[in-house]
Design a protein around this motif. Sequence first.
Motif, mmCIF file in Angstrom:
data_model
loop_
_atom_site.group_PDB
_atom_site.id
_atom_site.type_symbol
_atom_site.label_atom_id
_atom_site.label_comp_id
_atom_site.label_asym_id
_atom_site.label_seq_id
_atom_site.Cartn_x
_atom_site.Cartn_y
_atom_site.Cartn_z
ATOM 1 N N THR A 1 -9.994 13.682 43.744
ATOM 2 C CA THR A 1 -9.809 14.572 42.477
ATOM 3 C C THR A 1 -8.493 15.179 42.402
ATOM 4 O O THR A 1 -8.061 15.641 41.371
ATOM 5 C CB THR A 1 -11.135 15.592 42.251
ATOM 6 N N ARG B 1 -17.581 18.220 50.338
ATOM 7 C CA ARG B 1 -17.864 18.672 48.919
ATOM 8 C C ARG B 1 -16.566 18.821 48.288
ATOM 9 O O ARG B 1 -16.655 19.399 47.068
ATOM 10 C CB ARG B 1 -18.575 19.783 48.950
ATOM 11 N N SER C 1 -12.922 20.111 41.008
ATOM 12 C CA SER C 1 -13.327 19.150 39.928
ATOM 13 C C SER C 1 -12.633 19.595 38.682
ATOM 14 O O SER C 1 -12.434 20.783 38.434
ATOM 15 C CB SER C 1 -14.706 18.782 39.926
ATOM 16 N N ASN D 1 -14.675 16.901 46.433
ATOM 17 C CA ASN D 1 -14.521 16.413 45.152
ATOM 18 C C ASN D 1 -15.397 17.180 44.067
ATOM 19 O O ASN D 1 -15.275 17.162 42.969
ATOM 20 C CB ASN D 1 -14.744 15.031 45.122
ATOM 21 N N ASP D 2 -16.483 17.582 44.667
ATOM 22 C CA ASP D 2 -17.622 18.501 43.597
ATOM 23 C C ASP D 2 -16.990 19.802 43.216
ATOM 24 O O ASP D 2 -17.219 20.274 42.397
ATOM 25 C CB ASP D 2 -18.742 18.473 44.213
#
Length: 628
Positions: free
Chosen positions: A225, A253, A259, A255-256
Amino acid sequence: MTTRIQDDLFAAVNADWLATTEIPADKPRISAFDELVLEIEKSLTEDLTELSKNLPTENAELLEAIKFYNKAGDWKTRDKADFTAVKKELAKIENLTSLSKLSERLTDLIFHSQAPVPFGIGVEPDMKDAQNYALGLTGPGLILPDTTYYADEHPRKAELLDFWQKNSAEILTTFGVENAEKIAADAVKFDSLLVDSANTSEEWAKYAELYNPVSYEEFLSKITTVDLKPFFDSFVKKNPEKIIIFEPRFYDRFNDLISQENWELIKSWMLVKIARKATSFLSEDLRILGSAYGRFLSNISEARSQEKHQLDVTEGYFDQVIGLFYGKKYFGDEAKADVKRMTSAMIKIYQDRLRTNTWLSLATREKAIEKLDAITVNIAYPDQLPEVFKRLKVGAASLYEDAVRFDEILTARHYEKYNEKVDKSEWHMPAHMVNAYYSPDANSINFPAAILQAPFYSLKQTASQNYGGIGAVIAHEISHAFDNNGAQFDKYGNLNKWWTDKDYAAFEIKQNEMIGEFDGLETEAGKANGKLIVSENIADQGGITAALTATKLEADANLEEFFTQWAKIWRMKASIEFQQMLLSMDVHAPGKLRANVPPTNLDEFFSTFDVQAADKMYRAPEKRVKIW
């Protein structure tokens, strides 16, 4: 009713002090350490005020510190200044329309902005190759002191987050930011997303277990990201082999969390962080407003005075400069030689204790003695300042603009280091800090000048008192080379298993005994967490044991003086709120436990004060934990 030493060493020795000493209105606690801090603040304020009148033109770094000090104390200018420079920093983030725009501007933002990005890429000595630096990834940190504060059952979670949010909105409004309430609320929402991925205090305390390397290629391919390669290319001369992941759940986590879906929350979080940081360098009203959350967190009734704040701000950038000045002015050669002698004595005692150790094999004991032989001892102050202080030049602009420029210089220097060898002679504390430390990556112990005075040390105190004070502190730092973390580093400072499997298994059993001895002990603020504080407790026990051995070698040894002095150096009073915070995140045990528990593992304590089974300080022989 008078408290007996046999029932409570801490309360008996410190009874008068506890009854008469008050916590300063601008601090959350008072302790033997803090009392020295107050004296040093007073002395340095007088010194810097005098230097302001007679500028130290022969000392270039100190001259710049005094210029900054004068600017920090110019409240007439600070109060009438506009917020143009702050708004310029805020605009750098306000103008970003997406996470991809952040990614495009990432290198410039890190090197030339007051905006913290929502992750940390740091440069630290490589734990497994301590001569060289490594890059490491961490999360961005949390608003509340640690993860335990976010539990639904925590009594202060809601009130602290609410206070921080309202306080942040008020700060943003002062800077003319529109939708300040929503931005502050969104910053709290982003913070809430980070909690599950953040390390707990227990995890941070086991720093030898934080070494989780991944290859550079894997790292770049996993994080999608944000494009991190241009940032790395901006300061590394060749591609790194690896990145150390200090917070694995955050990495998993990434990229979550980081974002486009969360972009508005991230943007709000960055804006609030810029605004809150700026308050320290602006008007009196903003200074008070910006420090309100910290006071609420620890139940501090008053803000720091303008005079103390002036010193605080200057130390924020010129700490080593001020420390070197302090050390050279206040610490004499006679005391330095005496402390050096005591340190050598402590190391020899440790070597002797290892030679007669009954639970380690000969091979491990020999390696441990080699590590002791290799320890570098640094006393009072460093030989020279880090080069970066030559770059800090006070300009004609505002205090805030100087701070922004200094941050850029210090950031650049931080990343420059990656291409250099580690300078193991560099101190990590200024000489006027009342503290001491062991550096596992350098295998060195450092004792700043500030701690080398009463009640820890004085040429006027007896040898037994000095061993109960600074002697135990010296041996404490030596013990860190063999606590649950330090024991995993070799004599060169590398994370490297030098124990036999059988010996380390035996050591882990003793670690668990130390955890069990403290875990769940009641304090007025709650129960102690034995796992969180185990490394410092191992060091405390090793420290008092070695110092006691040294005391007994003195011709005029007085064990009553020794144990009494030990209790004096851990005296402390603090607000309940501050104590609760320390219980959740501090790797040190509360002062009363530090004073009372280690002596109960020493047979000499019971014979010195005739402690019997019916006394509260009694511990049965088979339950006395002995490690070093």
